[in-house]
Design an enzyme around this catalytic site. Structure first.
Site, PDB file in Angstrom:
ATOM      1  N   ASP A  69       0.849  -1.197   0.000  1.00  0.00           N
ATOM      2  CA  ASP A  69       0.000   0.000   0.000  1.00  0.00           C
ATOM      3  C   ASP A  69       0.883   1.245   0.000  1.00  0.00           C
ATOM      4  O   ASP A  69       1.568   1.517   0.988  1.00  0.00           O
ATOM      5  CB  ASP A  69      -0.890  -0.049   1.257  1.00  0.00           C
ATOM      6  CG  ASP A  69      -1.702   1.220   1.429  1.00  0.00           C
ATOM      7  OD1 ASP A  69      -1.859   1.965   0.434  1.00  0.00           O
ATOM      8  OD2 ASP A  69      -2.170   1.462   2.565  1.00  0.00           O
ATOM      9  N   ASP A 118      -1.905  -1.197  -3.810  1.00  0.00           N
ATOM     10  CA  ASP A 118      -2.241  -0.445  -5.025  1.00  0.00           C
ATOM     11  C   ASP A 118      -1.162  -0.602  -6.095  1.00  0.00           C
ATOM     12  O   ASP A 118      -0.111  -1.211  -5.863  1.00  0.00           O
ATOM     13  CB  ASP A 118      -2.476   1.040  -4.687  1.00  0.00           C
ATOM     14  CG  ASP A 118      -1.400   1.575  -3.760  1.00  0.00           C
ATOM     15  OD1 ASP A 118      -0.215   1.330  -4.044  1.00  0.00           O
ATOM     16  OD2 ASP A 118      -1.737   2.212  -2.732  1.00  0.00           O
ATOM     17  N   ASP A 167      -5.594 -10.059 -15.465  1.00  0.00           N
ATOM     18  CA  ASP A 167      -6.550 -11.141 -15.298  1.00  0.00           C
ATOM     19  C   ASP A 167      -7.732 -10.855 -16.220  1.00  0.00           C
ATOM     20  O   ASP A 167      -8.320  -9.771 -16.147  1.00  0.00           O
ATOM     21  CB  ASP A 167      -7.011 -11.157 -13.823  1.00  0.00           C
ATOM     22  CG  ASP A 167      -7.195 -12.552 -13.285  1.00  0.00           C
ATOM     23  OD1 ASP A 167      -7.913 -13.319 -13.937  1.00  0.00           O
ATOM     24  OD2 ASP A 167      -6.640 -12.856 -12.206  1.00  0.00           O
ATOM     25  N   ASP A 209      -9.457 -16.257 -16.483  1.00  0.00           N
ATOM     26  CA  ASP A 209     -10.245 -16.737 -15.354  1.00  0.00           C
ATOM     27  C   ASP A 209     -11.418 -17.634 -15.770  1.00  0.00           C
ATOM     28  O   ASP A 209     -12.124 -17.323 -16.735  1.00  0.00           O
ATOM     29  CB  ASP A 209     -10.808 -15.494 -14.631  1.00  0.00           C
ATOM     30  CG  ASP A 209     -11.511 -15.820 -13.351  1.00  0.00           C
ATOM     31  OD1 ASP A 209     -10.817 -16.167 -12.382  1.00  0.00           O
ATOM     32  OD2 ASP A 209     -12.761 -15.743 -13.311  1.00  0.00           O
ATOM     33  N   GLU A 265      -6.922 -20.615 -16.729  1.00  0.00           N
ATOM     34  CA  GLU A 265      -7.339 -21.291 -15.488  1.00  0.00           C
ATOM     35  C   GLU A 265      -8.282 -22.410 -15.920  1.00  0.00           C
ATOM     36  O   GLU A 265      -9.492 -22.232 -16.008  1.00  0.00           O
ATOM     37  CB  GLU A 265      -8.060 -20.336 -14.533  1.00  0.00           C
ATOM     38  CG  GLU A 265      -8.295 -21.002 -13.182  1.00  0.00           C
ATOM     39  CD  GLU A 265      -9.431 -20.407 -12.360  1.00  0.00           C
ATOM     40  OE1 GLU A 265      -9.436 -20.605 -11.142  1.00  0.00           O
ATOM     41  OE2 GLU A 265     -10.333 -19.761 -12.913  1.00  0.00           O
ATOM     42  N   HIS A 273      -4.172 -17.355  -5.148  1.00  0.00           N
ATOM     43  CA  HIS A 273      -5.073 -16.611  -4.264  1.00  0.00           C
ATOM     44  C   HIS A 273      -6.324 -17.408  -3.888  1.00  0.00           C
ATOM     45  O   HIS A 273      -7.156 -16.905  -3.138  1.00  0.00           O
ATOM     46  CB  HIS A 273      -5.471 -15.306  -4.952  1.00  0.00           C
ATOM     47  CG  HIS A 273      -6.302 -15.560  -6.183  1.00  0.00           C
ATOM     48  ND1 HIS A 273      -5.769 -16.176  -7.302  1.00  0.00           N
ATOM     49  CD2 HIS A 273      -7.606 -15.338  -6.460  1.00  0.00           C
ATOM     50  CE1 HIS A 273      -6.723 -16.311  -8.215  1.00  0.00           C
ATOM     51  NE2 HIS A 273      -7.846 -15.800  -7.730  1.00  0.00           N
ATOM     52  N   ASP A 274      -6.481 -18.602  -4.439  1.00  0.00           N
ATOM     53  CA  ASP A 274      -7.649 -19.429  -4.129  1.00  0.00           C
ATOM     54  C   ASP A 274      -7.298 -20.607  -3.232  1.00  0.00           C
ATOM     55  O   ASP A 274      -8.122 -21.495  -3.021  1.00  0.00           O
ATOM     56  CB  ASP A 274      -8.249 -20.002  -5.436  1.00  0.00           C
ATOM     57  CG  ASP A 274      -8.883 -18.934  -6.301  1.00  0.00           C
ATOM     58  OD1 ASP A 274      -9.364 -17.924  -5.753  1.00  0.00           O
ATOM     59  OD2 ASP A 274      -8.897 -19.113  -7.537  1.00  0.00           O
TER      60      ASP A 274
HETATM   61  C1  GLC Z   1     -11.461 -17.984 -10.449  1.00  0.00           C
HETATM   62  C2  GLC Z   1     -10.687 -17.076  -9.524  1.00  0.00           C
HETATM   63  C3  GLC Z   1     -11.420 -16.973  -8.220  1.00  0.00           C
HETATM   64  C4  GLC Z   1     -12.782 -16.386  -8.484  1.00  0.00           C
HETATM   65  C5  GLC Z   1     -13.543 -17.170  -9.548  1.00  0.00           C
HETATM   66  C6  GLC Z   1     -14.699 -16.388 -10.087  1.00  0.00           C
HETATM   67  O1  GLC Z   1     -11.509 -19.278  -9.981  1.00  0.00           O
HETATM   68  O2  GLC Z   1      -9.385 -17.552  -9.379  1.00  0.00           O
HETATM   69  O3  GLC Z   1     -10.736 -16.187  -7.294  1.00  0.00           O
HETATM   70  O4  GLC Z   1     -13.532 -16.372  -7.299  1.00  0.00           O
HETATM   71  O5  GLC Z   1     -12.732 -17.467 -10.667  1.00  0.00           O
HETATM   72  O6  GLC Z   1     -14.267 -15.326 -10.889  1.00  0.00           O
END
Ligand code: GLC
Length: 563
Positions: free
Chosen positions: A22, A30, A99, A202, A259, A331-332
């Protein structure tokens, strides 16, 4: 044999911008904060950065619900900040991936607002809107990924429903409508023109629905079926993906990482072969292992032996037909150290062993922010501590299934996506040096001893070990072998030992003892140690005695001799 590409010999890093750094003290990371840390990333040996969504968003799903594809959320900065970040990164030889979240947008996006105003008009056709059956029967019994039915009443139109595979604030875009696909291509082109190298893509397997909507066998006693189950029956997703590749990815020479949750190895080449839909996709074979259709409470935490078997199988299938992206965190996911390492191995030695094990696989290695210093899961005391919508849902699912609140908390805390989303730990000063204000989510209390500043000063730190790994990948003597060499697993039956050769103009042997007990490996080839996560290596005649969580990279000197 897949073509060689400019990005094959790189190392990538994922940034979750809200929690990285930050720069202005509002408690939220940011873009300027990322620019401030580019030298740190350069020093770590990073060449490609993937930034999780930073577009305007109500943040219902932390930015994966986009309300404007052509701007930056003011909390993260401005378009000028993004231009500056792209330029400063380029100056350092670093490429930026954004993304691409286009399976759905936010319910606050102008398209959806207009669809609500006029469901039969142009924008109504951007979404899946169905008339409500007077009997109350829904168009289909699918359960959204974040819980409950995928159908929600259309605001202002009680007689209509719209589809959301994820949260109700994430209405699905109707890719069957060519106008929607044109919108997507416009977005991609606009960002490519701004100088990014490409996208992480994504939830892309969701863009084509199993139509016409129909019920599937229920997977839980709520009578609903898992959204993911419906994807199994979608056959022609390739039409959309081919079109997107030909229209915008190829002309822009975009680097695209999908993904993709897809376990059909047979059509892997369609996805990432020479003329695949994407440049690469994540190897999630070990991520899906142990999952249950019933929810997190029924999920099985996989063993390191299972992890090993997953990656070996995936590497074998892909061989040189394509280039996977290899990850142990994102991040998941929970933090890898907490997920894979037992308490007695959860230390820098164990973390280095995991790092070495996956980093040397064939493919593009991704490091998730904080992984390089060994950040761990945090402690959550009550459901109120969770921010993530999927954790809150899974907690409730566990309670409804009969777990006590304490048990449900344990499950939710182990798998919570919040674990990976806590602020990056830069220093042992207030708020881990992440912000001078109040952080949007609490800092993991272990920042006092797990932080960048401390590890910068210590030669044998995990951070410096990651630096050694990225440097080895770039080393002109080893690059050819590490990047393009063959992957040949050995000692597969030795439980807990992940062992493989990387063979090119050199012959490297990677040995990772993924358990706490010692293991012996017989090796009668002359060799030298390129990297070792411990001070020494024990030998017993021709045997190497690997201590618990010891990992080494050996160079075999006489490559003609089999071990
Ligand atoms: C992907 C992202 C996840 C998000 C989902 C919906 O799996 O990595 O964080 O919640 O898509 O966009």
């Amino acid at each position: 044999m897949s073509r060689r590409e400019w990005w094959h010999d790189k190392t990538a890093y994922q940034i979750y911008p809200k929690s990285f750094f930050d720069s202005d003290g509002n408690g939220i990371g940011d873009l300027k904060g990322i620019t401030d840390k580019l030298d740190y990333l350069k020093d770590l040996g990073i060449d490609i950065i993937w930034i999780s969504p930073c577009y305007p968003s109500p943040l219902a799903d932390q930015g994966y619900d986009i309300s404007d594809y052509y701007d930056i959320d003011p909390r993260f900065g401005t378009l000028e900040d993004m231009d500056e970040l792209i330029a400063e990164a380029r100056r350092r030889g670093i490429s930026i991936l954004l993304d691409l979240v286009v399976n759905h947008c936010s319910d606050e996006h102008e398209w959806f607002r207009k669809a609500c105003e006029e469901p039969d008009g142009r924008y109504g056709k951007y979404f899946y809107i169905e008339d409500r059956d007077p009997s109350g029967k829904l168009p289909c019994n699918w359960r959204s990924y974040f819980g409950g039915s995928v159908w929600e009443p259309l605001p202002g139109h009680p007689d209509k429903l719209y589809l959301h595979m994820f949260h109700k604030k994430q209405p699905d875009l109707n890719w069957e409508n060519p106008e929607v696909r044109e919108e997507v291509y416009r977005i991609i082109q606009w960002w490519m023109n701004r100088g990014i190298a490409g996208f992480r893509i994504d939830a892309i397997m969701n863009i084509r629905k199993a139509l016409p909507f129909a019920d599937y066998p229920a997977t839980r006693n709520d009578g609903l079926c898992d959204a993911s189950e419906t994807l199994e029956t979608v056959e022609d997703i390739g039409d959309f993906l081919d079109e997107m590749r030909d229209r915008v990815f190829i002309p822009n020479n975009a680097l695209t990482i999908g993904e993709v949750f897809h376990d059909k190895y047979e059509d892997l080449e369609d996805f990432i072969g020479d003329n695949g839909y994407f440049s690469s996709m994540f190897d999630f074979s070990h991520v899906v292992k142990g999952q249950s259709l019933l929810g997190w409470y029924d999920r099985r935490q996989i063993t390191t032996e299972e992890y090993k078997r997953c990656v070996i199988e995936a590497q074998r299938f892909i061989s040189d037909k394509g280039f996977y992206s290899n990850v142990i965190e994102n991040h998941d996911r929970p933090r890898a150290a907490s997920y894979y390492l037992p308490p007695e191995g959860r230390n820098e030695t164990g973390k280095k062993c995991l790092a070495l094990a996956y980093f040397m696989l064939r493919g593009l290695p991704f490091i998730y922010q904080g992984q390089e210093i060994g950040m761990e899961n945090t402690l959550f005391d009550s459901p109120d501590d969770f921010d993530d919508i999927s954790t809150l849902d899974e907690y409730q699912v566990a309670v409804d299934a009969g777990l006590s609140e304490k048990e449900a908390m344990e499950v939710a805390a182990l798998y919570s996506r919040d674990n990976a989303r806590l602020p990056m730990q830069w220093a042992d000063s207030r708020n881990a040096g992440f912000t001078s204000g109040d952080p949007w989510i609490s800092v993991n209390p272990d920042y006092t001893y797990i932080n960048v500043c401390e590890q910068e000063k210590r030669a044998d730190s995990l951070l410096n070990f990651y630096r050694q790994l990225t440097a080895l990948r770039k080393d002109p003597d080893y690059r050819e072998t590490i990047v393009w060499g063959e992957f040949i697993p050995v000692y597969e039956d030795q439980e807990g030992l992940l062992a493989y050769h990387r063979k090119g103009d050199r012959d490297l042997l990677i040995l990772a003892n993924l358990k706490s007990q010692t293991q012996t490996v017989h090796i009668d080839t002359e060799h030298r140690v390129l990297l070792n996560n411990m001070e020494d290596i024990r030998r017993n005649n021709s045997d190497l005695v690997l201590e618990g969580w010891q990992g080494v990279i050996l160079e075999l000197v006489r490559s003609d001799q089999q071990i």
